[in-house]
Design a protein around this motif. Structure first.
Motif, short mmCIF file in Angstrom:
data_model
loop_
_atom_site.label_atom_id
_atom_site.label_comp_id
_atom_site.label_asym_id
_atom_site.label_seq_id
_atom_site.Cartn_x
_atom_site.Cartn_y
_atom_site.Cartn_z
N SER A 172 -8.56 -1.37 0.06
CA SER A 172 -7.15 -1.37 0.13
C SER A 172 -6.23 -0.81 -0.81
O SER A 172 -5.00 -0.50 -0.68
N PRO A 189 -4.70 1.81 -3.03
CA PRO A 189 -4.50 3.33 -2.84
C PRO A 189 -5.05 4.20 -3.97
O PRO A 189 -4.91 3.55 -5.08
N LEU A 231 -4.19 5.43 -7.31
CA LEU A 231 -2.99 5.49 -8.15
C LEU A 231 -3.18 6.27 -9.39
O LEU A 231 -2.38 6.80 -9.88
N ASP A 284 3.20 -2.80 -1.21
CA ASP A 284 3.74 -1.68 -0.51
C ASP A 284 4.47 -0.37 -1.12
O ASP A 284 4.35 0.65 -0.69
N LYS A 324 2.55 2.39 -2.50
CA LYS A 324 1.59 3.18 -1.51
C LYS A 324 2.52 4.54 -1.15
O LYS A 324 2.41 4.96 0.31
N SER A 375 2.26 7.75 -1.73
CA SER A 375 1.44 9.00 -1.52
C SER A 375 0.92 8.69 0.11
O SER A 375 0.93 9.62 0.81
N PRO A 376 0.15 7.64 0.18
CA PRO A 376 -0.45 7.46 1.73
C PRO A 376 0.78 7.46 2.86
O PRO A 376 0.36 8.07 3.67
N ARG A 377 1.84 6.77 2.35
CA ARG A 377 2.95 6.86 3.52
C ARG A 377 3.40 8.43 3.62
O ARG A 377 3.69 8.91 4.70
N SER A 388 -2.68 12.22 -6.47
CA SER A 388 -2.97 11.43 -5.08
C SER A 388 -2.39 11.85 -3.85
O SER A 388 -3.15 11.62 -2.84
N GLY A 445 9.38 4.65 -1.93
CA GLY A 445 8.43 3.84 -2.89
C GLY A 445 8.55 3.94 -4.33
O GLY A 445 9.60 4.66 -4.58
#
Length: 574
Positions: A45, A47, A49, A460, A463, A465-467, A494, A553
């Motif tokens: 979970s 990410p 970083l 949240d 996150k 980069s994932p978003r 990332s 973010g």
């Protein structure tokens, strides 16, 4: 406490009763399970970083994409900083546990987890030989729960694997040293194979740091004891051949590919540069590591003052001398270096864990006299304060700052952490070292599971980069195939790892030109720093950007809130 490893037993050897006794039958099984409890929560979970983690993972991903396992690159830039060992390990792990496009960061962290588990088991084995099984188990538990090692086990970098190599090599050096010290037969060739194999693998993973830490121990110990002949017993000429066999083939290959630039940059700029000057703003004054020790070595820092008293009182003992030679000289050198990061002293923590464990078990057997010293009591009070700060930061401040808030659940998790820590302090005040250790390890376990298993999924805001990568993928703007995606104002490694190797990191003006030059392409633009320049170029050339979506973010490396908008071009009607 008894001192084993084929040497005279110079300290107390009475049988241990208490919390450790029930675990002594299967200590390695217990420690391996304990490591899994500490090292696996948050593994999937969390990410990507850390910038270095993303650079390592991206370079490994490019190796799998290109089939070139010699040259190390981040996009088109040569990454001539560390040797190839960790990249090979991560590529094997990622190829087994993930599939193309290989963007599951947890798969790259598996070598770090395995390395950290090996460290703990090696510390146990070394403690069992230097002292006894009880002390080895205590040392392994302290090392496993150490905050810094837990952190490194969750990051796809070199440090856990390098530490395993260092501890393995130190264990082999201890074997040769104590055999010579007590007139035992010279250890066989298998021990030399293991020693120099560990050193060679350490070099292949992170360059000269394994020889540095081991060499500091060997030199300091030999000077202290005025005994140098045992070094020859390790078969160093044979060992040089082993190291050459491990390192030289790849080193020759990378030197040919980079025309000598790898060694120049890795040694001259990266390693030597960190000694003489501060790199990348990572500076700290002398005493930096000592000041961080109560937190980075937590919860073992509860026993640091008794361990120092214990080591000094027994400084004539060869075991104490070996551990002091391991911890102190290299620590002094690192404190004097200009470039400093908290994990640089991690290779010295196994020696501290062994000293702390020795103090705990000796205290259990001798009535806890070493814990009655006034400095030990002050240390207990300071440890409680550090515990409170660590728990508050991880379970309250970080979720509130980088997530949706703390919530009653995380506040509730503070209770068992602080309660067990309070019991640890109470037991140590009562000179009950065994129960103090058990309570401290319980506190660390609850905190690790709560922080990594409950708090991390709530972060949240981290996150981004994932978003952003998900937003780009939803519009068909992946950069795994073809040049379709540019980004301005957010140049985090990332994002490259998640969005694709061919992602173009550029300026606002460069992003605008990228859209013009590449049909059916997309650009992510930071609203605050890049939007104006981006729009200015497009307007001047008769284009209008079309917004497809937004994500927001915190860029943790700069601690700045940003908003990214995904654009594509629409020809202006004017």
């Amino acid at each position: 406490m008894q001192i084993a490893m084929a040497m005279p037993r110079t300290l107390s050897d009475t049988v241990v009763d208490g919390p450790l006794g029930a675990l002594l039958r299967y200590p390695r099984v217990f420690l391996a399970l304990f490591c899994l409890i500490l090292f696996t929560p948050g593994l999937t979970s969390l990410p990507p970083l850390d910038r270095d983690e993303s650079r390592y993972a991206q370079a490994t991903k490019q190796m799998m994409e290109t089939g070139d396992f010699i040259e190390i690159q981040f996009q088109e830039e040569a990454r001539n900083k560390k040797p190839v060992g960790i990249y090979w390990m991560q590529s094997l792990s990622a190829s087994v546990f993930s599939s193309a496009p290989f963007t599951e960061i947890w798969a790259y962290r598996i070598p770090s987890v395995i390395g950290a588990i090996c460290v703990v088991l090696l510390v146990f084995g070394l403690g069992e030989r230097l002292f006894d099984r009880e002390t080895g188990l205590a040392a392994g538990g302290i090392m496993a729960a150490t905050l810094l090692l837990i952190g490194e086990a969750h990051i796809a970098k070199t440090d856990s694997v390098q530490l395993a190599c260092i501890v393995a090599a130190q264990a082999m050096f201890a074997k040769f040293y104590f055999a010579d010290r007590f007139g035992e037969p010279r250890p066989g060739w298998a021990w030399s194979w293991a020693l120099w194999g560990a050193v060679g693998l350490g070099i292949l993973v992170k360059g000269p740091l394994t020889p540095f830490f081991c060499g500091m121990t060997v030199v300091a110990l030999s000077l202290w004891e005025r005994r140098f002949g045992w070094i020859w017993h390790t078969r160093p000429i044979f060992g040089s051949g082993i190291i050459i066999l491990i390192v030289l083939p790849w080193l020759l290959a990378i030197m040919l590919v980079t025309k000598g630039e790898f060694l120049e940059e890795a040694w001259g700029r990266d390693f030597a540069g960190k000694i003489v000057s501060s790199q990348e703003g990572h500076w700290g004054p002398p005493g930096y590591y000592l000041g961080l020790l109560p937190a980075t070595f937590w919860p073992g820092s509860l026993f640091l003052v008794p361990a120092a008293i214990f080591a000094w009182a027994n400084r004539a003992d060869p075991v104490m001398r070996f551990l002091i030679a391991w911890a102190v000289p290299a620590w002094i050198v690192l404190e004097l270096m200009s470039t400093k990061l908290p994990h640089y002293v991690l290779p010295l923590y196994p020696a501290l864990a062994l000293l702390c464990a020795g103090a705990v078990v000796t205290g259990m057997r001798q009535g806890g006299m070493i814990f009655s010293h006034i400095t030990a009591k002050i240390g207990i009070a300071a440890w409680l304060l550090v515990t409170l700060c660590i728990a508050f930061v991880l379970l309250v401040f970080v979720p509130a700052e980088y997530g949706a808030g703390t919530g009653l659940f995380l506040y509730a998790l503070l209770l068992p952490v602080l309660l067990s820590a309070g019991f640890a302090a109470y037991f140590l005040f009562q000179q009950d070292a065994g129960r103090a250790l058990a309570a401290a390890l319980i506190s660390a376990t609850v905190l690790a599971v709560a922080a990594l298993g409950a708090a991390v999924p709530r972060l949240d805001q981290l996150k981004l980069s994932p978003r952003a990568a998900e937003l780009a993928a939803s519009a068909g703007a992946t950069a795994n195939r073809g040049e379709k995606l540019a980004i301005a104002g957010y140049a985090e490694p990332s994002f490259v790892f998640l969005a694709g190797t061919k992602t173009t990191l550029t300026t606002p003006e460069g992003a605008a030109q990228f859209l013009i030059d590449h049909s059916n392409s997309f650009a992510l633009i930071d609203k605050e720093t890049a939007d104006a320049g981006f729009r200015k170029v497009l307007t001047a050339k008769g284009y209008t950007p079309e917004a497809l979506g937004q994500v927001s973010g915190i860029n943790y490396s700069k601690n700045r809130k940003i908003q990214l908008t995904l654009f594509r071009l629409r020809k202006s009607d004017n």
